[in-house]
Structures are given as structure tokens and as C-alpha cells.
Design an enzyme around this catalytic site. Sequence first.
Site, PDB file in Angstrom:
ATOM      1  N   CYS A  12       0.992  -1.231  -0.037  1.00  0.00           N
ATOM      2  CA  CYS A  12      -0.200  -0.046   0.034  1.00  0.00           C
ATOM      3  C   CYS A  12       1.008   1.229   0.105  1.00  0.00           C
ATOM      4  O   CYS A  12       2.165   1.288   0.365  1.00  0.00           O
ATOM      5  CB  CYS A  12      -0.814   0.020   1.186  1.00  0.00           C
ATOM      6  SG  CYS A  12       0.020  -0.068   2.914  1.00  0.00           S
ATOM      7  N   HIS A  74       3.362   2.003  10.472  1.00  0.00           N
ATOM      8  CA  HIS A  74       2.393   1.745  11.683  1.00  0.00           C
ATOM      9  C   HIS A  74       2.249   3.015  12.748  1.00  0.00           C
ATOM     10  O   HIS A  74       1.250   3.032  13.304  1.00  0.00           O
ATOM     11  CB  HIS A  74       2.752   0.648  12.482  1.00  0.00           C
ATOM     12  CG  HIS A  74       2.633  -0.677  11.565  1.00  0.00           C
ATOM     13  ND1 HIS A  74       3.888  -1.139  10.998  1.00  0.00           N
ATOM     14  CD2 HIS A  74       1.812  -1.590  11.374  1.00  0.00           C
ATOM     15  CE1 HIS A  74       3.508  -2.365  10.327  1.00  0.00           C
ATOM     16  NE2 HIS A  74       2.376  -2.497  10.483  1.00  0.00           N
ATOM     17  N   GLU A 130       0.097  -0.472  15.251  1.00  0.00           N
ATOM     18  CA  GLU A 130      -0.573   0.828  14.945  1.00  0.00           C
ATOM     19  C   GLU A 130      -1.587   1.231  16.100  1.00  0.00           C
ATOM     20  O   GLU A 130      -1.787   2.229  16.748  1.00  0.00           O
ATOM     21  CB  GLU A 130      -1.339   0.577  13.752  1.00  0.00           C
ATOM     22  CG  GLU A 130      -2.420   1.836  13.362  1.00  0.00           C
ATOM     23  CD  GLU A 130      -3.339   1.555  12.188  1.00  0.00           C
ATOM     24  OE1 GLU A 130      -4.579   1.900  12.324  1.00  0.00           O
ATOM     25  OE2 GLU A 130      -2.860   0.972  11.442  1.00  0.00           O
ATOM     26  N   THR A 166      -6.576   1.083  10.917  1.00  0.00           N
ATOM     27  CA  THR A 166      -6.845   1.434   9.501  1.00  0.00           C
ATOM     28  C   THR A 166      -7.153   0.061   8.574  1.00  0.00           C
ATOM     29  O   THR A 166      -7.612   0.288   7.610  1.00  0.00           O
ATOM     30  CB  THR A 166      -5.831   2.226   9.037  1.00  0.00           C
ATOM     31  OG1 THR A 166      -4.481   1.379   9.257  1.00  0.00           O
ATOM     32  CG2 THR A 166      -5.701   3.638   9.646  1.00  0.00           C
ATOM     33  N   SER A 225       1.695 -11.083   9.200  1.00  0.00           N
ATOM     34  CA  SER A 225       0.792 -10.305   8.706  1.00  0.00           C
ATOM     35  C   SER A 225      -0.500 -10.485   8.673  1.00  0.00           C
ATOM     36  O   SER A 225      -1.139 -11.508   8.110  1.00  0.00           O
ATOM     37  CB  SER A 225       1.299 -10.079   7.021  1.00  0.00           C
ATOM     38  OG  SER A 225       0.249  -9.135   6.621  1.00  0.00           O
TER      39      SER A 225
END
Length: 289
Positions: A12, A74, A130, A166, A225
Amino acid sequence: MKIEIDPASGFCFGVVKAVEAAELSLKENELLNCLGDIVHNQKEVDRLDKMGMTSISTDDLKLNTGKTVLIRAHGEPPLTYKIAKENNHKVIDATCPVVLKLQQRVKKSYETLSALNGQVLIYGKKNHAEVIGLLGQTDNNAIVLESIEDINSVDLSKPTHLYAQTTKSVDGFQDIATYLEKNINEGIEFKSFDTICRQVSNRLKKIDAFAKKHELIIFVGGAKSSNAQMLFKQCLQSNTKSYFVNDASGIKHKWFTPLPNSVGICGATSTPPWLMEEVAEEIKKITDN
């Protein structure tokens, strides 16, 4: 046999920004310290390590002084910046702009609600980097909800603001928001803020279409992940002939017997494009023999 790499898969923009910042720093300096793994993909971490980057912890910041330190996409809590400053570290802040804006919003809500004996809720994964950064904006007083099942930890008599990590599920966020709207005490303020990154959440729909398009799917992702696990789960729902690999070495010859008409290669927001290309090359070698 057709082999296609999903054009919507891979880093991303927040991860791209962090990796580019790391590469630029490594060209200018011999050593770079990254707080935690720059991305949840060991192969990409190893690539940057060979260039001179080392993954460190917050505790390491206290043991050394005068280092160059990268804050990954993050983000980090305010305490990290304080420790870095006290120890004379040079900070390269590669926090994703979307995450940075979310941190600012959470901090503002916390300051407002503190005066009203209110509470900030974060729909997210406990101990995720995050979320740790978001908690830091509230002096670690926000309540983390991993799912609707954690709703009992919410005091329905307090003014409440709800935010989301997010990369979490839109549906999961809506379930919590809808419950609170219906059940919070009458006359008590409740506001929900859908802060899920659409670049990430929209990949579910795209990967669903991509998985249905091909006879066989090879999903490339890191074991750590959570985004990879979520996207691969969608692949399996859309195409039962979907297989998860960390890299090209995980590919099994038996998956290609009989030979499929088409193979799709896709990955997570933490999967580097070069890794998917290596997988494609390995599949070509297997199927050409």
C-alpha cells in the site's frame, strides 16, 4: 497456461513511503535502525537488512545514543519520540499519512472526552503496532475492541467516541457502531468515525474477483501479517484451489497436476512486488518442465 500477477496486490502507499525512506537513508548512511520490522514480510526485512538496516525495539533506544532511527508506517506513541529525543537519535518519521491523521483525531477526542468523563474506543487488534501508537495518544486509557464480543468492556453510561485501526474489517466496525448506537444510554453522546483505509479494505472485493478469475491461486504473504491472513481467507472463500506461500520455495509441484489453464498470483499490503515476480518465475520453471 496463463500466469497473472494481481495488479492490485502488493505494498500500500504507506508501506511504499516507508520503504523508500529506508532505501534513501541507507544510500546516504551505512546504518539505519528501524523500530520493529518495517513491514510484516520477512523477505523484505531481510533485503533491507542486507543493505544495512537493523530492526530494533523501543528498549534499544534507551541503550544507545545518536543513532538514525526510522519510524515505520504503523506509527509510534508519543513516548517513543520523547525517548528518541532524550537519547539524541535522528528520527526519520515514515508514519503513514492516514495513520498520522488518525492519531491526531484520537488525541483530540481523548482531550475532549476526558473533561466529560468519557471514553475512546478503538476497534483493532490488541498489541498491534498501529494500535499501540493510537493508545499512546490517550495515555493508554482507550479501550481496544477486537470484535463485537468485547463490547461488555464498554460503559454505556459514558460519552463515547469509536475509531478503527486502519486495516480492520468495515463490517466488523459497523457491527460495533450499530450496537452502540442502539444500546448507549439515552442522552449520552456517541460518535463513530470510520477510519478504515479504503485502499486496504477495497482489496477484499478486488481479490475476490481476482481469485474467481483463475483456476489456481498462489497467495504470497508474511506469516506475521494479519492483512495477509485476512486476504488469503477471502481467496479461499472465492477459490478453494488457493495456496499460501511465504516465497517461491513454498510452491509444491503437485498443485500443478493436472496443469491448470490459468494461475493467479496475489499478495498482501505487506508483500513486495519483487517477491510475487519471483513466484511467477518459479511457476514458469515448474510448468515448463
